[in-house]
Motif scaffolding. Structure first.
Motif, PDB file in Angstrom:
ATOM      1  N   SER A   9       2.372  -3.002  -4.041  1.00 31.37           N
ATOM      2  CA  SER A   9       1.081  -3.306  -4.652  1.00 31.37           C
ATOM      3  C   SER A   9       0.072  -2.185  -4.439  1.00 31.37           C
ATOM      4  N   VAL A  10      -0.727  -1.978  -5.452  1.00 30.90           N
ATOM      5  CA  VAL A  10      -1.910  -1.138  -5.331  1.00 30.90           C
ATOM      6  C   VAL A  10      -3.056  -2.131  -5.176  1.00 30.90           C
ATOM      7  N   ILE A  11      -3.517  -2.287  -3.950  1.00 34.39           N
ATOM      8  CA  ILE A  11      -4.601  -3.223  -3.659  1.00 34.39           C
ATOM      9  C   ILE A  11      -5.894  -2.428  -3.661  1.00 34.39           C
ATOM     10  N   GLU A  12      -6.752  -2.750  -4.622  1.00 37.53           N
ATOM     11  CA  GLU A  12      -8.005  -2.023  -4.781  1.00 37.53           C
ATOM     12  C   GLU A  12      -9.171  -2.941  -4.450  1.00 37.53           C
ATOM     13  N   ILE A  18      -8.205   2.206  -2.228  1.00 39.03           N
ATOM     14  CA  ILE A  18      -6.963   1.428  -2.218  1.00 39.03           C
ATOM     15  C   ILE A  18      -6.358   1.428  -0.814  1.00 39.03           C
ATOM     16  N   ALA A  19      -5.594   0.384  -0.540  1.00 38.72           N
ATOM     17  CA  ALA A  19      -4.963   0.217   0.772  1.00 38.72           C
ATOM     18  C   ALA A  19      -3.632   0.954   0.814  1.00 38.72           C
ATOM     19  N   LEU A  20      -3.444   1.715   1.872  1.00 35.32           N
ATOM     20  CA  LEU A  20      -2.146   2.316   2.179  1.00 35.32           C
ATOM     21  C   LEU A  20      -1.771   1.887   3.581  1.00 35.32           C
ATOM     22  N   MET A  30       2.059   4.469   2.508  1.00 39.35           N
ATOM     23  CA  MET A  30       2.555   3.980   1.225  1.00 39.35           C
ATOM     24  C   MET A  30       1.851   2.681   0.866  1.00 39.35           C
ATOM     25  N   GLN A  31       2.153   2.180  -0.318  1.00 35.83           N
ATOM     26  CA  GLN A  31       1.605   0.902  -0.746  1.00 35.83           C
ATOM     27  C   GLN A  31       2.257  -0.228   0.040  1.00 35.83           C
ATOM     28  N   PHE A  85       2.562  -3.224  -8.809  1.00 30.65           N
ATOM     29  CA  PHE A  85       1.556  -4.112  -9.377  1.00 30.65           C
ATOM     30  C   PHE A  85       0.189  -3.757  -8.819  1.00 30.65           C
ATOM     31  N   TRP A  86      -0.820  -3.774  -9.693  1.00 32.07           N
ATOM     32  CA  TRP A  86      -2.197  -3.514  -9.291  1.00 32.07           C
ATOM     33  C   TRP A  86      -2.941  -4.837  -9.170  1.00 32.07           C
TER      34      TRP A  86
END
Length: 133
Positions: A9-12, A18-20, A30-31, A85-86
């Motif tokens: 996931s790309v958590i924005e 965004i969270a890594l 990484m995501q 997924f975003w």
């Protein structure tokens, strides 16, 4: 070469960062996400993995960002095949499970973090293209 099927996931959050995450005993960020269980859909896997790793309940719209492959960051001789997924999430994550560290980054300027090949070469460019419309 071994193939690994993952969902991530790309958590924005609202400020565009965004969270890594970095898993325990590794150096690459990484995501959040992970391997699919047998018979599991990618979207179900990402929801499960993010809950396990960060305690977040991804309920809002999860938008497909793409399907990518790259050399695995933490498993030598392996190639990852990822459904990404975003989502927007303003809930505060709690690092747990195998995650050692979480960083919020500006995708335009990730700084000097060591990034997984999938993140560096595919996910960040896809996210920036998405933002350009």
């Amino acid at each position: 070469m071994r193939e690994i099927r993952i969902a991530a996931s790309v958590i924005e959050r609202a400020d565009g960062k965004i969270a890594l995450v970095r898993k325990r005993g590794t150096s690459a960020f990484m995501q959040p996400g992970g391997k699919l269980e047998p018979g599991e859909a990618a979207i179900d896997a990402v929801v499960r993995e993010v809950k396990e790793e960060l305690g977040l309940h991804l309920e809002g719209p999860l938008e497909p960002l793409g399907r990518f492959s790259a050399t695995a960051a933490n498993e030598p001789g392996s190639q990852v095949f990822a459904d990404i997924f975003w989502c927007r999430c303003d809930e505060e994550p709690v690092v747990q499970a195998e995650i050692e560290e979480l960083r919020w980054i500006d995708p335009n300027a990730p700084g000097d973090l060591v990034l997984a090949p999938l993140t560096r070469d595919h996910i960040l460019p896809a996210l920036l293209r998405r933002r350009q419309g």
